[in-house]
Write an enzyme that holds these catalytic residues in place. Structure first.
Site, mmCIF file in Angstrom:
data_model
loop_
_atom_site.group_PDB
_atom_site.id
_atom_site.type_symbol
_atom_site.label_atom_id
_atom_site.label_comp_id
_atom_site.label_asym_id
_atom_site.label_seq_id
_atom_site.Cartn_x
_atom_site.Cartn_y
_atom_site.Cartn_z
ATOM 1 N N THR A 120 0.690 6.421 11.571
ATOM 2 C CA THR A 120 0.589 7.641 12.386
ATOM 3 C C THR A 120 -0.511 7.460 13.428
ATOM 4 O O THR A 120 -1.498 6.751 13.187
ATOM 5 C CB THR A 120 0.228 8.884 11.540
ATOM 6 O OG1 THR A 120 -0.960 8.594 10.794
ATOM 7 C CG2 THR A 120 1.346 9.286 10.611
ATOM 8 N N GLY A 160 9.075 14.011 2.178
ATOM 9 C CA GLY A 160 8.205 15.090 2.648
ATOM 10 C C GLY A 160 6.773 14.592 2.570
ATOM 11 O O GLY A 160 6.507 13.391 2.673
ATOM 12 N N TYR A 199 5.605 10.078 16.297
ATOM 13 C CA TYR A 199 6.070 9.777 14.934
ATOM 14 C C TYR A 199 7.449 10.395 14.684
ATOM 15 O O TYR A 199 8.351 9.748 14.143
ATOM 16 C CB TYR A 199 5.035 10.338 13.964
ATOM 17 C CG TYR A 199 5.229 10.025 12.507
ATOM 18 C CD1 TYR A 199 4.745 8.827 11.952
ATOM 19 C CD2 TYR A 199 5.847 10.933 11.652
ATOM 20 C CE1 TYR A 199 4.896 8.564 10.601
ATOM 21 C CE2 TYR A 199 5.993 10.667 10.303
ATOM 22 C CZ TYR A 199 5.506 9.480 9.776
ATOM 23 O OH TYR A 199 5.652 9.218 8.425
ATOM 24 N N ARG A 212 0.848 -1.213 0.000
ATOM 25 C CA ARG A 212 0.000 0.000 0.000
ATOM 26 C C ARG A 212 0.863 1.235 0.000
ATOM 27 O O ARG A 212 2.028 1.198 0.410
ATOM 28 C CB ARG A 212 -0.845 0.036 1.275
ATOM 29 C CG ARG A 212 -2.029 -0.869 1.239
ATOM 30 C CD ARG A 212 -2.782 -0.781 2.543
ATOM 31 N NE ARG A 212 -2.980 0.593 2.971
ATOM 32 C CZ ARG A 212 -3.399 0.969 4.187
ATOM 33 N NH1 ARG A 212 -3.660 0.063 5.083
ATOM 34 N NH2 ARG A 212 -3.544 2.233 4.481
ATOM 35 N N GLY A 213 0.299 2.356 -0.409
ATOM 36 C CA GLY A 213 0.949 3.660 -0.275
ATOM 37 C C GLY A 213 2.338 3.698 -0.897
ATOM 38 O O GLY A 213 2.580 3.107 -1.952
#
Ligand code: CAA
Length: 240
Positions: free
Chosen positions: A87, A179, A148, A12-13
């Site tokens: 997160t 970023g 985090y 994922r991601g």
């Protein structure tokens, strides 16, 4: 000979982009995931990349998972991409202990577990690439992310020390500090906060998953053979 790459959180991601890019580049890829079986199965159907489920925040699960990957792919891991991360944003004065523990276990302790289990075979082979996904917020801090940021800053220290330990064994160890990248993780942020963040990015946009995957390809390749212990900032020009 084709090298074997393992990507944690690789279905994922950002992790999915990294797995796909490594496969396209000719690596044999294994993608780990934790609980989202449906997405993992879709990812596997689409890419053909084998997927393996285990919880990276648990040492014994990592051990079993890595053994399974090595047995199914018939080799040891050449390239380890420690990408899995979550997160649990909250101001510190309101932060639940479980938010702290979950983020430190998943984002930082996992990197110790995974790397501790894989580095011996890299040392034996005299080759390895460890690529740790940190974050801009581990470098500069962010409101709502003491947990985090602490984990992601910890990754940078881990990377520097392991790079020193591994340099004479043909192993490079580097971090990438993305970023803000367009993924599910940033999608859930409040619109006003997103707008505020974009205002501070010189390129005036969130990054694309492929832009992180390209950095991983570089650090995995021979082209980066004289680079170790660094944190590569891929963040649209944000000043740190
Ligand atoms: N910049 C400046 N000020 C900010 C801010 C920001 N990014 N985020 C929050 N604030 C300010 C708020 O304006 C507010 O100020 P006042 O007290 O003066 O009103 C104060 O901080 C408290 O914020 P909230 O009112 O939003 O507090 P909350 O308890 O409702 O929510 C929060 C807290 C959930 C942490 C929320 O602020 C938030 O979502 N912040 C963004 C956190 C963030 O950037 N997460 C990144 C996720 S993506 C990721 O992590 C990937 C990566 O690696 C980059």
């Amino acid at each position: 000979m084709q090298k074997i790459a393992l990507v944690t959180g690789g279905t994922r991601g950002i992790g999915s982009g990294i797995s796909r890019a490594l496969m396209t580049e000719g690596y044999i890829v294994a993608a780990n995931y934790n609980s989202d079986k449906r997405t993992a199965e879709e990812f596997h159907k689409e890419t053909g990349i084998p997927v393996f489920s285990w919880d990276v925040s648990n040492y014994d699960s990592c051990k079993k998972g890595i053994e399974q990957v090595c047995s199914e792919l018939n080799g040891t891991i050449d390239i380890l991409v420690n990408n899995a991360g979550i997160t649990r944003d909250s101001m510190l004065h309101k932060m639940e202990v479980s938010f702290w523990d979950k983020v430190i276990n998943t984002n930082l302790n996992s990197i110790f577990y995974m790397t501790r289990l894989i580095i011996p075979s890299m040392r034996e082979k005299g080759f390895g690439r460890v690529i740790n996904i940190s974050s801009i917020n581990g470098v500069k801090g962010q409101i709502g992310q003491t947990n985090y940021s602490a984990a992601k800053a910890g990754i940078i220290g881990f990377t520097k020390s392991l790079a020193l330990e591994s340099a004479n064994k043909g192993i490079t160890v580097n971090a990438i500090a993305p970023g803000y990248i367009s993924t599910d993780m940033t999608e859930v942020m409040r619109d006003d906060i997103k707008a505020q963040i974009i205002e501070n990015i010189p390129l005036r946009r969130f990054g694309y998953i492929e832009e992180i995957a390209n950095a991983v390809l570089f650090l995995a390749s021979e082209k980066s053979s004289f680079i170790t212990g660094i944190t590569l900032n891929v963040n649209g020009g944000q000043y740190l």
